[in-house]
Design a protein around this motif. Structure first.
Motif, PDB file in Angstrom:
ATOM      1  N   LEU A  49       0.806  -1.224   0.000  1.00  0.00           N
ATOM      2  CA  LEU A  49       0.000   0.000   0.000  1.00  0.00           C
ATOM      3  C   LEU A  49       0.840   1.275   0.000  1.00  0.00           C
ATOM      4  O   LEU A  49       0.355   2.342  -0.368  1.00  0.00           O
ATOM      5  N   VAL A 239     -10.366  -6.313  -0.269  1.00  0.00           N
ATOM      6  CA  VAL A 239     -10.459  -4.883  -0.578  1.00  0.00           C
ATOM      7  C   VAL A 239     -11.103  -4.719  -1.960  1.00  0.00           C
ATOM      8  O   VAL A 239     -10.558  -5.169  -2.961  1.00  0.00           O
ATOM      9  N   GLU A 242     -12.262   1.819  -3.642  1.00  0.00           N
ATOM     10  CA  GLU A 242     -11.206   2.822  -3.428  1.00  0.00           C
ATOM     11  C   GLU A 242     -11.310   3.427  -2.037  1.00  0.00           C
ATOM     12  O   GLU A 242     -10.298   3.755  -1.417  1.00  0.00           O
ATOM     13  N   GLN A 244     -12.287   1.858   0.707  1.00  0.00           N
ATOM     14  CA  GLN A 244     -11.651   0.904   1.619  1.00  0.00           C
ATOM     15  C   GLN A 244     -10.126   1.026   1.537  1.00  0.00           C
ATOM     16  O   GLN A 244      -9.433   1.069   2.557  1.00  0.00           O
ATOM     17  N   ARG A 245      -9.617   1.089   0.315  1.00  0.00           N
ATOM     18  CA  ARG A 245      -8.169   1.219   0.131  1.00  0.00           C
ATOM     19  C   ARG A 245      -7.636   2.483   0.798  1.00  0.00           C
ATOM     20  O   ARG A 245      -6.633   2.447   1.514  1.00  0.00           O
ATOM     21  N   ASP A 246      -8.330   3.621   0.564  1.00  0.00           N
ATOM     22  CA  ASP A 246      -7.868   4.899   1.127  1.00  0.00           C
ATOM     23  C   ASP A 246      -7.848   4.864   2.652  1.00  0.00           C
ATOM     24  O   ASP A 246      -6.900   5.322   3.283  1.00  0.00           O
ATOM     25  N   GLN A 249      -5.032   2.677   3.856  1.00  0.00           N
ATOM     26  CA  GLN A 249      -3.763   3.371   3.637  1.00  0.00           C
ATOM     27  C   GLN A 249      -3.531   4.424   4.731  1.00  0.00           C
ATOM     28  O   GLN A 249      -2.453   4.510   5.306  1.00  0.00           O
ATOM     29  N   ALA A 256      -2.518  -4.906   0.793  1.00  0.00           N
ATOM     30  CA  ALA A 256      -3.931  -5.135   0.503  1.00  0.00           C
ATOM     31  C   ALA A 256      -4.089  -6.131  -0.639  1.00  0.00           C
ATOM     32  O   ALA A 256      -3.245  -6.228  -1.535  1.00  0.00           O
ATOM     33  N   LEU A 260     -10.514  -5.066  -6.009  1.00  0.00           N
ATOM     34  CA  LEU A 260     -10.143  -3.731  -6.491  1.00  0.00           C
ATOM     35  C   LEU A 260      -8.877  -3.816  -7.343  1.00  0.00           C
ATOM     36  O   LEU A 260      -8.752  -3.111  -8.350  1.00  0.00           O
ATOM     37  N   TYR A 261      -7.971  -4.646  -6.944  1.00  0.00           N
ATOM     38  CA  TYR A 261      -6.697  -4.805  -7.670  1.00  0.00           C
ATOM     39  C   TYR A 261      -6.785  -5.930  -8.688  1.00  0.00           C
ATOM     40  O   TYR A 261      -6.497  -5.738  -9.860  1.00  0.00           O
TER      41      TYR A 261
END
Ligand code: C2E
Ligand code: CA
Ligand code: CA
Ligand code: CA
Length: 274
Positions: A49, A239, A242, A244-246, A249, A256, A260-261
């Protein structure tokens, strides 16, 4: 009767009456699947991340049934465990991962770590699979710290002497250990300092409902602080957005993994990341 479900997996269990019949049928098919080598290992990228780099992946088994289609491990692993087939399947997965790793290392000189799910039952068995795995790695010329062993908390809490020996053998030989589904099973945390653990994986059930005001945010924040204080890295699974990712992070989560990825990919597809 079967339906295509999430991820295009087929479900063997459409109704309660058919369930036990289907389990018997699946057991018969599982025995055949081992003989016919119908399994395949997929790889899901794990993202750093901080840097955005990908140099980790989780190996996830799939069963390509010739007529039924792709069967989810959530459906057949429990049956394999119940009937003693998990040792053979687990060993097959590990060999497959090491063989694949050897190929990737030769082709891409990449700095990669692959995590492998190991069933609690593999730790309870009498066979010393750890020795066999270490020898397999050595023969392939792969450093043990390229492999992460994913176990659930239960393995550490219910550990008998034999299971402890296996865990310590992994750690003593520089394989890394991740606690999978962290926070879902048990309330004891004392094992975190008794064993040489490298990663905590936050279960996707916590990540699912992650919003700025959610209780899950508080929970995840606490897990990350705890892990970092103990010198462990945190991997968040599932995840999907975005947001959730933010949030992850911002809280200092290290890695992660999730749709999303990328979804889990065939080995050929995964090479795009190398
Ligand atoms: P797990 O170890 O918790 O693996 C994570 C599961 O979450 C995987 O399901 C993965 O495909 C899925 N996933 C990844 N990203 C997302 C996302 O963003 N959203 C959602 N909703 N799901 C996501 P999969 O591949 O179906 O595997 C299910 C379980 O089967 C695994 O859960 C693991 O417990 C078991 N399993 C898979 N491969 C093996 C294996 O080789 N050996 C053993 N013993 N168990 C395995
Ligand atoms: Ca896992
Ligand atoms: Ca998990
Ligand atoms: Ca799980």
């Amino acid at each position: 009767a079967k339906n295509k479900g999430r991820n295009g997996f087929c479900f063997f269990m459409p109704s309660m009456q058919e369930a036990s019949q289907n389990r018997m049928l699946m057991l018969t098919h599982l025995h055949l699947a081992i003989q016919r080598q119908e399994f395949v290992v997929f790889y899901q990228p794990i993202i750093d991340l901080q840097s955005g780099a990908i140099y980790k992946a989780e190996a996830l088994i799939r069963w390509q049934h010739p007529s039924q289609g792709l069967v989810s491990p959530a459906d057949f692993i429990p049956i394999a465990e119940e009937h003693g087939l998990i040792h053979e399947i687990g060993q097959w997965v590990f060999h497959q991962v090491v063989d694949q790793f050897k190929d990737w290392q030769a082709q891409y000189q990449t700095h990669l770590q692959i995590s492998v799910n190991v069933s609690p039952l593999q730790f309870q068995g009498l066979d010393n699979f750890v020795e066999e795995w270490l020898l397999y790695l050595q023969t392939a010329g792969i450093a043990p710290d390229n492999i992460i062993i994913e176990i659930t908390e239960g393995v550490l809490l219910e550990a008998n002497t034999k299971a402890m020996e296996k865990l310590f053998a992994f750690a003593d030989n520089d394989m890394q250990i991740a606690i999978d589904d962290f926070g879902t099973g048990y309330s004891s945390l004392s094992y975190l300092t008794k064993f040489d653990i490298h990663f905590l994986k936050i279960d996707k059930s916590f990540v699912n409902n992650l919003t700025p005001e959610s209780n899950d945010l508080t929970l995840i924040k606490a897990i990350i602080i705890l892990a970092h204080q103990l010198g462990l890295k945190v991997i968040a699974e599932g995840v999907e957005t975005e947001l959730q990712r933010d949030l992850l992070q911002q809280m200092g989560c290290d890695f992660a993994q999730g749709y999303l990825y990328s979804k889990p990919l065939s080995a050929a597809e995964f090479t795009h990341f190398l």
